[in-house]
Design a protein around this motif. Structure first.
Motif, PDB file in Angstrom:
ATOM      1  N   ASP A 231       0.841  -1.212   0.000  1.00 32.76           N
ATOM      2  CA  ASP A 231       0.000   0.000   0.000  1.00 32.76           C
ATOM      3  C   ASP A 231       0.873   1.258   0.000  1.00 32.76           C
ATOM      4  N   LEU A 232       1.933   1.249   0.810  1.00 38.09           N
ATOM      5  CA  LEU A 232       2.815   2.415   0.892  1.00 38.09           C
ATOM      6  C   LEU A 232       3.555   2.631  -0.427  1.00 38.09           C
ATOM      7  N   ILE A 233       3.991   1.548  -1.033  1.00 40.22           N
ATOM      8  CA  ILE A 233       4.740   1.672  -2.287  1.00 40.22           C
ATOM      9  C   ILE A 233       3.827   2.164  -3.420  1.00 40.22           C
ATOM     10  N   ALA A 234       2.559   1.798  -3.360  1.00 41.47           N
ATOM     11  CA  ALA A 234       1.612   2.308  -4.367  1.00 41.47           C
ATOM     12  C   ALA A 234       1.518   3.838  -4.259  1.00 41.47           C
ATOM     13  N   VAL A 235       1.511   4.359  -3.034  1.00 39.36           N
ATOM     14  CA  VAL A 235       1.449   5.820  -2.855  1.00 39.36           C
ATOM     15  C   VAL A 235       2.766   6.459  -3.315  1.00 39.36           C
ATOM     16  N   GLN A 236       3.902   5.840  -2.966  1.00 41.61           N
ATOM     17  CA  GLN A 236       5.208   6.362  -3.427  1.00 41.61           C
ATOM     18  C   GLN A 236       5.238   6.445  -4.956  1.00 41.61           C
ATOM     19  N   ARG A 237       4.777   5.394  -5.616  1.00 44.86           N
ATOM     20  CA  ARG A 237       4.776   5.356  -7.080  1.00 44.86           C
ATOM     21  C   ARG A 237       3.907   6.464  -7.662  1.00 44.86           C
ATOM     22  N   ALA A 238       2.734   6.659  -7.045  1.00 45.19           N
ATOM     23  CA  ALA A 238       1.811   7.687  -7.538  1.00 45.19           C
ATOM     24  C   ALA A 238       2.456   9.073  -7.408  1.00 45.19           C
ATOM     25  N   VAL A 239       3.151   9.306  -6.294  1.00 49.54           N
ATOM     26  CA  VAL A 239       3.811  10.603  -6.081  1.00 49.54           C
ATOM     27  C   VAL A 239       4.900  10.810  -7.131  1.00 49.54           C
ATOM     28  N   LEU A 240       5.687   9.783  -7.387  1.00 49.01           N
ATOM     29  CA  LEU A 240       6.767   9.904  -8.378  1.00 49.01           C
ATOM     30  C   LEU A 240       6.196  10.087  -9.782  1.00 49.01           C
ATOM     31  N   ALA A 241       5.100   9.392 -10.088  1.00 43.30           N
ATOM     32  CA  ALA A 241       4.479   9.515 -11.417  1.00 43.30           C
ATOM     33  C   ALA A 241       3.997  10.944 -11.635  1.00 43.30           C
TER      34      ALA A 241
END
Ligand code: UDP
Length: 250
Positions: A231-241
């Motif tokens: 779940d945390l990595i999904a948010v990290q990815r969204a921020v980077l995208a």
């Protein structure tokens, strides 16, 4: 599912947010919030390597971390380590964990003869400061890697993948993830899990606090931790995208 004191389900991490580039002089910086726990993660790249690397002829670069809790991050003032003249054991243990976690995902050879300093300072502590520090530092390191690639110091950002961390524990006989301070004090078993975006573990730390735990409880904690990290990595990815399409902010 039975709810927790703050209304979460056992498998639910606290609300997470990342504020990028909060320290303009750092090569990469992030203010990470996981519920009421907030940590400033600043990455500085120095054009030098530690002396032991030169002496031992080790090629590539290095990544190291420092962790501290700001005096006003806790409910009663926590004196700075410097005023006591020594780093406390807990801070030493945490900063080494942060360093190991980030070194697992940075390509030190591609970083070249440089040192990445990952400084994590707790602004507000409410449990899980070490895990929030790792999750925030992962993004701060990603930003720093991107910056040195843009500056043509390296061919490509020397980061292999994202990493995140979360705590888990056993409260009243059932597993819960991402403990706040109140829960941290109440649990009988305390786990901290670090894993990468492809689901590989970097570190699993767990101990019974005046208690033992069963295989089944261990399995439950690991399942919740894996899901929490995803779940945390999904948010990290969204921020980077988001910043990839907006180069001004990156
Ligand atoms: N804590 C505190 N003062 C300290 C150490 C810890 O108030 O000197 C609180 C803080 O809220 C922290 C929590 O206790 O987040 C749990 O501490 P622990 O050592 O388990 O590390 P963390 O969970 O923060 O990684």
């Amino acid at each position: 599912m039975q709810q927790r004191s703050d209304g979460r389900t056992p498998d639910q991490v606290r609300p997470i947010s990342f504020e990028l580039n909060i320290a303009p002089h750092a090569t990469g910086s992030v203010l990470v919030a996981m519920g009421n726990t907030r940590v400033i993660c600043g990455v500085t790249v120095e054009e030098t390597v530690p002396r032991w690397m030169k002496e031992q002829g080790v090629t590539g670069g290095w990544l190291t971390s420092e962790y501290s809790m700001l005096p006003y991050s806790t409910t009663t003032r926590k004196p700075r380590d410097i005023s006591k003249g020594r780093l406390d054991g807990r801070s030493t243990e945490i900063q080494r964990l942060i360093g190991r976690s980030l070194r697992a995902v940075v390509n030190l050879e591609k970083l070249g003869p440089r040192t990445m300093w990952v400084d994590c300072d707790v602004l507000q502590a409410d449990g899980g400061t070490r895990t929030a520090a790792i999750t925030g530092a992962s993004l701060a390191v990603a930003l720093a890697c991107r910056k040195i690639a843009e500056a043509k110091k390296v061919d490509a950002p020397p980061i292999k993948k994202l990493v995140a961390a979360v705590s888990a524990g056993i409260l009243d006989g059932r597993a819960i993830v991402d403990l706040n301070y109140e829960e941290d004090k109440a649990v009988t078993v305390d786990f901290n899990v670090v894993a990468t975006e492809d689901g590989e573990f970097v570190e699993v730390q767990g101990s019974g606090e005046e208690a033992t735990f069963a295989q089944d409880e261990l399995d439950q904690m690991m399942t919740l931790a894996r899901k929490g990290i995803a779940d945390l990595i999904a948010v990290q990815r969204a921020v980077l995208a988001r910043i990839m399409v907006s180069p001004v902010q990156g």
